[in-house]
Design a protein around this motif. Structure first.
Motif, short mmCIF file in Angstrom:
data_model
loop_
_atom_site.label_atom_id
_atom_site.label_comp_id
_atom_site.label_asym_id
_atom_site.label_seq_id
_atom_site.Cartn_x
_atom_site.Cartn_y
_atom_site.Cartn_z
N UNK A 164 69.14 19.65 52.19
CA UNK A 164 69.06 20.28 50.62
C UNK A 164 69.71 19.20 49.67
N UNK A 165 70.28 18.22 49.76
CA UNK A 165 70.17 17.41 48.85
C UNK A 165 69.13 16.34 49.02
N UNK A 166 68.37 16.72 49.98
CA UNK A 166 66.94 15.45 49.69
C UNK A 166 65.88 16.61 48.75
N UNK A 197 69.24 26.05 39.98
CA UNK A 197 69.91 27.28 39.14
C UNK A 197 70.90 27.19 40.07
N UNK A 198 72.11 27.49 39.23
CA UNK A 198 73.32 28.00 40.38
C UNK A 198 73.59 28.79 41.37
N UNK A 199 72.60 30.12 41.71
CA UNK A 199 72.61 30.70 42.61
C UNK A 199 71.62 30.35 44.01
N UNK A 200 71.26 29.35 43.29
CA UNK A 200 69.85 28.92 44.66
C UNK A 200 70.56 27.76 45.35
N UNK A 201 71.65 26.78 44.02
CA UNK A 201 72.13 25.61 45.34
C UNK A 201 73.39 26.60 46.12
N UNK A 202 74.32 27.46 45.65
CA UNK A 202 75.24 27.98 46.66
C UNK A 202 74.77 28.40 47.61
N UNK A 252 79.31 18.69 36.66
CA UNK A 252 78.29 19.75 37.17
C UNK A 252 76.89 20.53 37.39
N UNK A 253 76.76 19.39 37.99
CA UNK A 253 75.57 19.95 38.47
C UNK A 253 74.54 19.89 39.59
N UNK A 254 73.78 20.14 40.45
CA UNK A 254 73.14 20.62 41.46
C UNK A 254 73.69 18.90 42.62
N UNK A 255 73.35 18.49 42.43
CA UNK A 255 73.38 16.51 42.97
C UNK A 255 74.85 17.00 43.26
N UNK A 256 76.12 17.11 42.07
CA UNK A 256 77.53 16.30 42.61
C UNK A 256 77.69 18.26 43.08
N UNK A 257 77.40 19.61 42.97
CA UNK A 257 77.83 20.54 43.79
C UNK A 257 77.48 20.14 44.96
N UNK A 258 75.87 19.14 45.23
CA UNK A 258 76.06 19.28 47.40
C UNK A 258 76.90 18.39 47.75
#
Length: 311
Positions: free
Chosen positions: A117-119, A137-142, A56-62
C-alpha cells in the motif's frame, strides 16, 4: 488422535538460540537494548506524526500504522525470548504458543500488505502529483490500512487453525519462539498439504505485494527519468528511498525463509532469519525513516526545542 495429543501437551519447550549461560546473558543485554530501541523508536514515530499537522498526509499515516505493527510484532516474541535467556526451563504454555504464532504471523503478514500500500502511495505521489490529494483521500487510506490488517489476520487465523489441528509427536521446538515452520516439524503425520498451504500463503502474502512494489517502482523510476531538473529527480527519489530500503529487508528475509525449497533450509538458518525479521527489522524501520527523512527530523528538532524551552 490429534485432539488427545494437544490436550495432553499443555506446554512446549523452546531450545532458543544457545545453551551457554554466558552467551545467553550477552544475548539478553544485546536484545534488550534492541527491543527498547524498537519500542521507543516506533512509538516516537507515531507521536511525532500525531503531534505535527504537517505530517498528517497519507505517507505518514501508513508509516504510523507500520510503526504500530512493528511494536506489536516485537512484543509478540521478544519479551518472552528475553525471559528465556535468564531461565533454566524455557517453556511456553500451549495456548500462549498458539497466541504467539497467531499474532506474530498476523503482524508479519500485515506488514507485507502495508508495504504494498505504501508503494502504491509513492506511485501516486510521483506519477500523479496533481491528483494525489484527490486519489489518496482519508477514506481510501483508512480502507487500505484496514484491509491490510484484516488480510494479515485472516491469513494468520487460517494457518494457526490448520497447524494446531495436527497431531504432535513431541513438544520440543527448535526455535526461540512458536514459529510456523518450527511447529510443523513436531507433527506425527505427513505435512505435504501444509507445505502447499504455506507456499500458497507465501505467494499471496509475500509475492503479490512484492509484485505491486516492483510495478510501482518501475513506474516511479520511469516518471523520475522524465523529470528535467536534477533537483526534481533527487527530491522524487528521496521520497522513495527509505521505503525501498525497508521493502528490500522485509521481502528479502521472508522469501529466504518461506519460499525456498525445504531441502535447502535448516532450523538454524531459519532461526537466524526469523531473528533478523523479529528484532532487527522493527528496530531499523524508525531509524531508516527518521534519519533519511528531513520532515521527521525537523519535527523531532522542534519538539526537542520546545521541551528545552520549558525547562
Amino acid at each position: 488422535m490429534g485432539r488427545e495429543n494437544q490436550t495432553w501437551m499443555s506446554e512446549f519447550i523452546l531450545l532458543g538460540l544457545s545453551r551457554c549461560w554466558n552467551t545467553q546473558v550477552s544475548l539478553f543485554v544485546l536484545f534488550l537494548v534492541m527491543y527498547l530501541v524498537t519500542v521507543l523508536g516506533n512509538f516516537l514515530i507515531i507521536l511525532l506524526i500525531r503531534l505535527d499537522s504537517r505530517l498528517h498526509t497519507p505517507m505518514y499515516f501508513f508509516l504510523s500504522v507500520l510503526s504500530f505493527v512493528d511494536i506489536c510484532y516485537a512484543n509478540s516474541t521478544v519479551p518472552q525470548m528475553l525471559v528465556h535467556f535468564l531461565s533454566a526451563r524455557k517453556s511456553i504454555p500451549f495456548h500462549s504458543c498458539v497466541l504467539q504464532l497467531f499474532i506474530s504471523l498476523a503482524m508479519g503478514s500485515s506488514e507485507f500488505f502495508l508495504l504494498g500500500a505504501m508503494a502504491y502511495d509513492r506511485y501516486v505521489a510521483v506519477c500523479h502529483p496533481l491528483h494525489y490529494t484527490a486519489i489518496m483521500h482519508g477514506g481510501l487510506c483508512l480502507a487500505l490500512a484496514t484491509g491490510c490488517l484484516g488480510a494479515g489476520f485472516m491469513n494468520s487465523l487460517m494457518q494457526a487453525v490448520i497447524i494446531f489441528q495436527l497431531p504432535l509427536c513431541h513438544n520440543v521446538i527448535n526455535h526461540f519462539a512458536c514459529e510456523m515452520l518450527a511447529v510443523l516439524r513436531l507433527t506425527c503425520v505427513d505435512i505435504s498439504f501444509n507445505k502447499v498451504m504455506v507456499a500458497i500463503s507465501g505467494v499471496l502474502v509475500i509475492m503479490l505485494p512484492c509484485f505491486l512494489v516492483l510495478f510501482s517502482y518501475a513506474r516511479i523510476v520511469a516518471a523520475i527519468l522524465h523529470i528535467r531538473s536534477a533537483q526534481g529527480r533527487c527530491k522524487a527519489f528521496e521520497t522513495c528511498a527509505s521505503h525501498l530500503t525497508v521493502v528490500s529487508m522485509c521481502f528479502g528475509t521472508a522469501i529466504f525463509t518461506y519460499l525456498r525449497p525445504s531441502a535447502g533450509s535448516s532450523a538454524e538458518q531459519e532461526k537466524m532469519v526469523a531473528l533478523f525479521y523479529a528484532v532487527v527489522t522493527p528496530m531499523l524501520n524508525p531509524l531508516i525513516y527518521s534519519l533519511r527523512n528531513k520532515e521527521v527530523m525537523s519535527t523531532l528538532r522542534r519538539l526537542l526545542g520546545k521541551l528545552s524551552e520549558k525547562r
